[in-house]
Design an enzyme around this catalytic site. Sequence first.
Site, PDB file in Angstrom:
ATOM      1  N   HIS A 108     -10.098 -16.601  17.112  1.00 38.26           N
ATOM      2  CA  HIS A 108     -11.150 -15.586  17.155  1.00 38.26           C
ATOM      3  C   HIS A 108     -10.733 -14.233  16.599  1.00 38.26           C
ATOM      4  O   HIS A 108     -11.573 -13.500  16.086  1.00 38.26           O
ATOM      5  CB  HIS A 108     -11.695 -15.435  18.574  1.00 38.26           C
ATOM      6  N   HIS A 160     -13.139 -13.049  13.987  1.00 36.61           N
ATOM      7  CA  HIS A 160     -13.936 -11.813  14.120  1.00 36.61           C
ATOM      8  C   HIS A 160     -13.693 -10.896  12.933  1.00 36.61           C
ATOM      9  O   HIS A 160     -14.628 -10.273  12.412  1.00 36.61           O
ATOM     10  CB  HIS A 160     -13.566 -11.073  15.406  1.00 36.61           C
ATOM     11  N   ARG A 188     -31.502  -3.774  39.460  1.00 37.88           N
ATOM     12  CA  ARG A 188     -30.115  -4.032  39.879  1.00 37.88           C
ATOM     13  C   ARG A 188     -29.790  -5.512  40.025  1.00 37.88           C
ATOM     14  O   ARG A 188     -28.890  -5.886  40.766  1.00 37.88           O
ATOM     15  CB  ARG A 188     -29.795  -3.319  41.186  1.00 37.88           C
ATOM     16  N   ARG A 227      -7.962 -16.563  30.276  1.00 40.13           N
ATOM     17  CA  ARG A 227      -9.218 -16.681  29.536  1.00 40.13           C
ATOM     18  C   ARG A 227      -9.006 -16.353  28.055  1.00 40.13           C
ATOM     19  O   ARG A 227      -9.778 -16.795  27.205  1.00 40.13           O
ATOM     20  CB  ARG A 227     -10.269 -15.745  30.161  1.00 40.13           C
ATOM     21  N   GLU A 232     -16.202 -24.709  18.239  1.00 40.50           N
ATOM     22  CA  GLU A 232     -15.755 -24.329  19.595  1.00 40.50           C
ATOM     23  C   GLU A 232     -15.283 -25.574  20.359  1.00 40.50           C
ATOM     24  O   GLU A 232     -14.347 -25.510  21.151  1.00 40.50           O
ATOM     25  CB  GLU A 232     -16.863 -23.625  20.372  1.00 40.50           C
ATOM     26  N   ASN A 276      -9.750 -17.409  22.985  1.00 32.39           N
ATOM     27  CA  ASN A 276      -9.870 -16.626  21.752  1.00 32.39           C
ATOM     28  C   ASN A 276      -9.083 -17.226  20.591  1.00 32.39           C
ATOM     29  O   ASN A 276      -8.930 -16.586  19.548  1.00 32.39           O
ATOM     30  CB  ASN A 276      -9.392 -15.185  21.981  1.00 32.39           C
ATOM     31  N   LYS A 306     -14.052 -24.822  30.208  1.00 30.37           N
ATOM     32  CA  LYS A 306     -14.482 -23.418  30.281  1.00 30.37           C
ATOM     33  C   LYS A 306     -14.529 -22.962  31.736  1.00 30.37           C
ATOM     34  O   LYS A 306     -14.077 -21.872  32.086  1.00 30.37           O
ATOM     35  CB  LYS A 306     -15.847 -23.255  29.611  1.00 30.37           C
ATOM     36  N   LYS A 314     -20.592 -13.737  31.060  1.00 28.67           N
ATOM     37  CA  LYS A 314     -20.583 -12.573  30.158  1.00 28.67           C
ATOM     38  C   LYS A 314     -21.961 -12.437  29.537  1.00 28.67           C
ATOM     39  O   LYS A 314     -22.447 -13.358  28.874  1.00 28.67           O
ATOM     40  CB  LYS A 314     -19.572 -12.790  29.040  1.00 28.67           C
ATOM     41  N   HIS A 354     -20.511 -17.603  13.091  1.00 31.16           N
ATOM     42  CA  HIS A 354     -19.378 -17.390  13.990  1.00 31.16           C
ATOM     43  C   HIS A 354     -18.467 -18.624  14.022  1.00 31.16           C
ATOM     44  O   HIS A 354     -17.245 -18.515  13.929  1.00 31.16           O
ATOM     45  CB  HIS A 354     -19.894 -17.046  15.385  1.00 31.16           C
ATOM     46  N   GLU A 385     -11.353 -11.790  32.825  1.00 29.32           N
ATOM     47  CA  GLU A 385     -10.485 -11.662  31.667  1.00 29.32           C
ATOM     48  C   GLU A 385      -9.390 -10.624  31.888  1.00 29.32           C
ATOM     49  O   GLU A 385      -9.211  -9.709  31.097  1.00 29.32           O
ATOM     50  CB  GLU A 385     -11.330 -11.261  30.460  1.00 29.32           C
TER      51      GLU A 385
HETATM   52  N1  LIG Z   1     -21.459 -14.744  26.598  1.00 28.45           N
HETATM   53  C1  LIG Z   1     -20.461 -15.402  26.049  1.00 28.45           C
HETATM   54  O1  LIG Z   1     -19.474 -15.757  26.712  1.00 28.45           O
HETATM   55  C2  LIG Z   1     -20.546 -15.768  24.608  1.00 28.45           C
HETATM   56  C3  LIG Z   1     -19.649 -16.686  24.048  1.00 28.45           C
HETATM   57  C4  LIG Z   1     -19.813 -17.053  22.721  1.00 28.45           C
HETATM   58  C5  LIG Z   1     -20.839 -16.501  21.974  1.00 28.45           C
HETATM   59  N2  LIG Z   1     -21.696 -15.603  22.537  1.00 28.45           N
HETATM   60  C6  LIG Z   1     -22.808 -15.023  21.775  1.00 28.45           C
HETATM   61  O2  LIG Z   1     -23.694 -16.069  21.404  1.00 28.45           O
HETATM   62  C7  LIG Z   1     -24.414 -15.664  20.253  1.00 28.45           C
HETATM   63  C8  LIG Z   1     -24.492 -16.811  19.282  1.00 28.45           C
HETATM   64  O3  LIG Z   1     -25.142 -17.891  19.918  1.00 28.45           O
HETATM   65  P1  LIG Z   1     -25.670 -19.149  19.095  1.00 28.45           P
HETATM   66  O4  LIG Z   1     -24.622 -19.584  18.177  1.00 28.45           O
HETATM   67  O5  LIG Z   1     -26.215 -20.079  20.094  1.00 28.45           O
HETATM   68  O6  LIG Z   1     -26.801 -18.515  18.166  1.00 28.45           O
HETATM   69  P2  LIG Z   1     -28.351 -18.233  18.372  1.00 28.45           P
HETATM   70  O7  LIG Z   1     -28.693 -17.989  19.779  1.00 28.45           O
HETATM   71  O8  LIG Z   1     -28.712 -17.197  17.380  1.00 28.45           O
HETATM   72  O9  LIG Z   1     -29.014 -19.620  17.938  1.00 28.45           O
HETATM   73  C9  LIG Z   1     -28.875 -20.064  16.623  1.00 28.45           C
HETATM   74  C10 LIG Z   1     -30.236 -20.427  16.024  1.00 28.45           C
HETATM   75  O10 LIG Z   1     -30.672 -21.667  16.539  1.00 28.45           O
HETATM   76  C11 LIG Z   1     -32.004 -21.580  17.002  1.00 28.45           C
HETATM   77  N3  LIG Z   1     -32.097 -22.568  18.080  1.00 28.45           N
HETATM   78  C12 LIG Z   1     -31.542 -22.521  19.297  1.00 28.45           C
HETATM   79  N4  LIG Z   1     -31.703 -23.675  19.949  1.00 28.45           N
HETATM   80  C13 LIG Z   1     -32.396 -24.494  19.121  1.00 28.45           C
HETATM   81  C14 LIG Z   1     -32.845 -25.829  19.223  1.00 28.45           C
HETATM   82  N5  LIG Z   1     -32.575 -26.605  20.289  1.00 28.45           N
HETATM   83  N6  LIG Z   1     -33.546 -26.338  18.194  1.00 28.45           N
HETATM   84  C15 LIG Z   1     -33.796 -25.572  17.084  1.00 28.45           C
HETATM   85  N7  LIG Z   1     -33.354 -24.327  16.919  1.00 28.45           N
HETATM   86  C16 LIG Z   1     -32.669 -23.789  17.931  1.00 28.45           C
HETATM   87  C17 LIG Z   1     -32.168 -20.145  17.388  1.00 28.45           C
HETATM   88  O11 LIG Z   1     -33.518 -19.759  17.328  1.00 28.45           O
HETATM   89  C18 LIG Z   1     -31.336 -19.435  16.320  1.00 28.45           C
HETATM   90  O12 LIG Z   1     -32.098 -19.234  15.160  1.00 28.45           O
HETATM   91  C19 LIG Z   1     -23.697 -14.444  19.698  1.00 28.45           C
HETATM   92  O13 LIG Z   1     -24.470 -13.296  19.960  1.00 28.45           O
HETATM   93  C20 LIG Z   1     -22.406 -14.395  20.476  1.00 28.45           C
HETATM   94  O14 LIG Z   1     -21.941 -13.073  20.666  1.00 28.45           O
HETATM   95  C21 LIG Z   1     -21.559 -15.238  23.827  1.00 28.45           C
HETATM   96 ZN   LIG Z   2     -16.514 -18.234  19.727  1.00 24.99          ZN
END
Ligand SMILES: NC(=O)c1ccc[n+]([C@@H]2O[C@H](COP(=O)([O-])OP(=O)(O)OC[C@H]3O[C@@H](n4cnc5c(N)ncnc54)[C@H](O)[C@@H]3O)[C@@H](O)[C@H]2O)c1
Ligand SMILES: [Zn+2]
Length: 362
Positions: free
Chosen positions: A253, A257, A125, A246, A189, A250, A231, A147, A270, A241
């Site tokens: 987006h 998406h 939990r 918030r 972003e 988007n 943010k 999130k 993305h 949201e």
């Molecule tokens: N929670 C939220 O509010 C929110 C907002 C936006 C996106 N997201 C989510 O985030 C995810 C995408 O995140 P991302 O773009 O960071 O992708 P990711 O986590 O897949 O990272 C991208 C790549 O970079 C590599 N990597 C990470 N840090 C590194 C570093 N310092 N040096 C070398 N390689 C490195 C990772 O291994 C991966 O292969 C999606 O699943 C998306 O849904 C969540």
């Molecule tokens: Zn985004």
Amino acid sequence: MATGPSIVNVDLPETPYKVVIQTGLLEEFSLPTELKLRYPHAVIITDDNVGKLWLNKLKRRLQKSIAQVDAIVVPHGEKAKSVEVANSLWQRLLTFQADRRTAIMALGGGVVGDLAGFVAATYMRGLDLIQIPTTLMAQVDSSIGGKVGVNLPQGKNLVGAFWQPKAVLIDPAALSTLNDRDYRAGLAEVVKYGAILDEKFFGEIEKQVIGLLARKPEVLQPIITRCCEIKSAVVLADERETSGRRSLLNFGHTFGHALEQVTAYNKFSHGEAVAIGMCCALRLAVQMKLIVDEVRARIEDLLVILGLPTQFPKLPPDQILEAMQRDKKKGAAGVSLVLPTKLGSGKLVPWPGDQPVREALR
Ligand SMILES: NC(=O)c1ccc[n+]([C@@H]2O[C@H](COP(=O)([O-])OP(=O)(O)OC[C@H]3O[C@@H](n4cnc5c(N)ncnc54)[C@H](O)[C@@H]3O)[C@@H](O)[C@H]2O)c1
Ligand SMILES: [Zn+2]
């Protein structure tokens, strides 16, 4: 390079926390004072890419102040954001005898942050979560706001929770090892924040493109800090949201998406999809006379200079429209779109009809 830390306070009434942005933080890692003696046990969750580069350093530093430090490495990539991997993490936490005094440390990009955050939110939990984001995307966006979640085969982020971290610790120097494509995805972003929420910041990004592209820490630290402030303010105004504030995040987006979906998530990152999506929203806003064309051109130019795509690919517009209509952010009144009203401001606009949207896809 000795730059002092920048701090952003996310002053949520029940779960306030600090975002610390400091160049070199990972090399000299230490927890913020208020968390220092709190945990007898920490579990670092990371992926194989980040693990190779940064895990041992972090682990060694944590061992100085935390009696038991364990680590779990998951495969990199979106596929790891699954119920199956979450289950394997719950099982591993049991074998480590993790309990409510254990801190989960999410070391990695948004995938690791969302996945480890979801596991932290659900195991017994809820365990304390510390976000240590290592992609630009995660540093400016996903690590703040609480999130967390995983994907289902039917769609992204379908299972999850709001689970605020106890701290977010950001090292801009960690970006030095990130590949170009993922770095640029984060830049999309960054541009989004300026374009839809902060005109002055947009001008700052324009001035700093060279340093930004060279990933100069002294340029990155203030830019990441400003993104975190924006943010944080949005999250404070609308934690769950519900009020619409918030939703300005988007911008680009809904188009983005849809583009990701129609191309089965394997053509555009993305960030690339969001860059193209912002340009669609800009063209629509010009058509609807919400902004003048100069504003569109200025934002589009910046995206181009930062190496991001801006043109919509040749795809059947009907497929995109359909995917947009399915967007899960749809309210009772149907799909609405975030459109700019001038540089640095925007609003949520009801669906303007299929024809104008189709034209914006050209
Ligand atoms: N929670 C939220 O509010 C929110 C907002 C936006 C996106 N997201 C989510 O985030 C995810 C995408 O995140 P991302 O773009 O960071 O992708 P990711 O986590 O897949 O990272 C991208 C790549 O970079 C590599 N990597 C990470 N840090 C590194 C570093 N310092 N040096 C070398 N390689 C490195 C990772 O291994 C991966 O292969 C999606 O699943 C998306 O849904 C969540
Ligand atoms: Zn985004």
